[in-house]
Enzyme design. Structure first.
Site, short mmCIF file in Angstrom:
data_model
loop_
_atom_site.label_atom_id
_atom_site.label_comp_id
_atom_site.label_asym_id
_atom_site.label_seq_id
_atom_site.Cartn_x
_atom_site.Cartn_y
_atom_site.Cartn_z
N HIS A 283 0.84 -1.21 0.00
CA HIS A 283 0.00 0.00 0.00
C HIS A 283 0.87 1.26 0.00
CE1 HIS A 283 -2.90 -2.81 2.18
NE2 HIS A 283 -3.61 -2.41 1.14
N LYS B 234 -1.60 -7.38 -7.40
CA LYS B 234 -1.94 -8.65 -6.75
C LYS B 234 -3.41 -8.98 -7.05
CE LYS B 234 -2.81 -9.22 -2.31
NZ LYS B 234 -4.06 -10.02 -2.22
N ASP B 235 -4.25 -7.95 -7.03
CA ASP B 235 -5.66 -8.11 -7.41
C ASP B 235 -5.80 -7.73 -8.89
OD1 ASP B 235 -7.04 -8.71 -4.75
OD2 ASP B 235 -5.87 -6.94 -4.27
N ARG C 208 -4.54 -9.84 4.82
CA ARG C 208 -4.99 -11.11 5.41
C ARG C 208 -3.84 -11.95 5.96
NH1 ARG C 208 -8.97 -10.41 1.44
NH2 ARG C 208 -11.08 -10.70 2.23
#
Length: 283
Positions: A37, A150-151, A188
């Site tokens: 991030h 990643k997404d 997560r």
């Protein structure tokens, strides 16, 4: 760093900073921030006059209510991290502020992108993503928004959202940040047990091996090979592995050297679901 909880206050503040040339960089997050991030925030800072980060755990993109309940919330630490990279503005709205009384997702058509991979296993997930991202874009009105690869499926869907709704924002995808052992950084990861955390880098190792084999095996053979590797692993359960066209996200069987491909994977480490992907190139 200025912090806003109300969209009207944020809009008023951003309007006070704006002139024709003001560039606003935007990084939407669900908090529990990590280096991945922060790399997006640093990039936004470098390329824009004002950088806005949002932290909002969006209920409409969770198909699993237990996952929503357990999603890590670390606002105090997130604020410290954002201050350490000189973020300008943080937006931390409540669910009521975003959705009022109606906590439901709009329905979207992303030209089939939403039916692949994650869409097959997480019912309504991308309707929730589309709803919150469109809402946040309308509030912040950014010049450019930054998302991690990643997404990757989510990134392609957001590009499609912007295209279909003529939203005047540029979408930039940025590289996956990984731990030293290769595990893709994710909020997560903090929920993994010690045992599962030690096992999780197997996902990255398998992707790297699959990348090496790409072109020597066809897509079906490679998929079978990956399935076999995970069947032998006592702690990790493969949900899916697929090789897909980067633009359509459709699973491929025949490889066309003029197109771009990516391997996508979702794995359960205990009750924690981890996703990752990797660009594939023919030798």
């Amino acid at each position: 760093m200025k912090i806003f909880e109300k969209k009207a206050d944020l809009k008023k503040y951003l309007a006070s900073l704006k002139n024709e040339d003001t560039k606003i960089g935007f990084v939407p997050t669900m908090g529990a921030l990590h280096e991945g991030h922060l790399s997006l925030v640093k990039r936004a800072k470098k390329k824009n006059d004002v950088t806005v980060v949002s932290i909002f755990v969006n209920p409409t993109q969770f198909d699993n209510k237990e996952d929503l309940k357990k999603y890590p919330k670390t606002l105090e630490n997130d604020i410290k991290l954002l201050e350490s990279v000189n973020c300008d503005v943080l937006f931390t709205p409540s669910v009521e502020e975003i959705y009022a009384e109606n906590v439901t997702a709009e329905k979207y058509n992303f030209d089939g992108l939403e039916h692949q991979m994650e869409g097959k296993f997480r019912d309504g997930h991308f309707d929730g993503v589309g709803t919150i991202v469109k809402t946040l874009f309308e509030i912040v009105e950014p010049t450019t928004a930054y998302f991690g690869k990643k997404d990757f499926q989510q990134l392609q869907i957001i590009k499609k959202l912007v295209e279909k709704y003529n939203i005047p924002v540029k979408i930039k995808g940025r590289p996956i940040f990984r731990e030293k052992d290769g595990l893709a950084m994710s909020s997560r990861n903090t929920r993994l047990t010690k045992e599962h955390r030690e096992a999780a880098p197997f996902i990255y190792k398998t992707l790297k091996k699959a990348k090496k084999k790409f072109g020597t095996k066809n897509a079906n053979e490679l998929t079978k090979w990956v399935n076999k590797q995970f069947k032998k692993h006592p702690l990790l359960e493969l949900e899916y592995f697929t090789i897909a066209d980067e633009s359509t996200l459709q699973t491929v069987t025949n490889i066309d050297p003029t197109k771009k491909y990516r391997a996508f994977i979702a794995v359960f480490a205990g009750e924690i679901r981890l996703i990752d992907n990797m660009r594939l190139k023919l030798k």
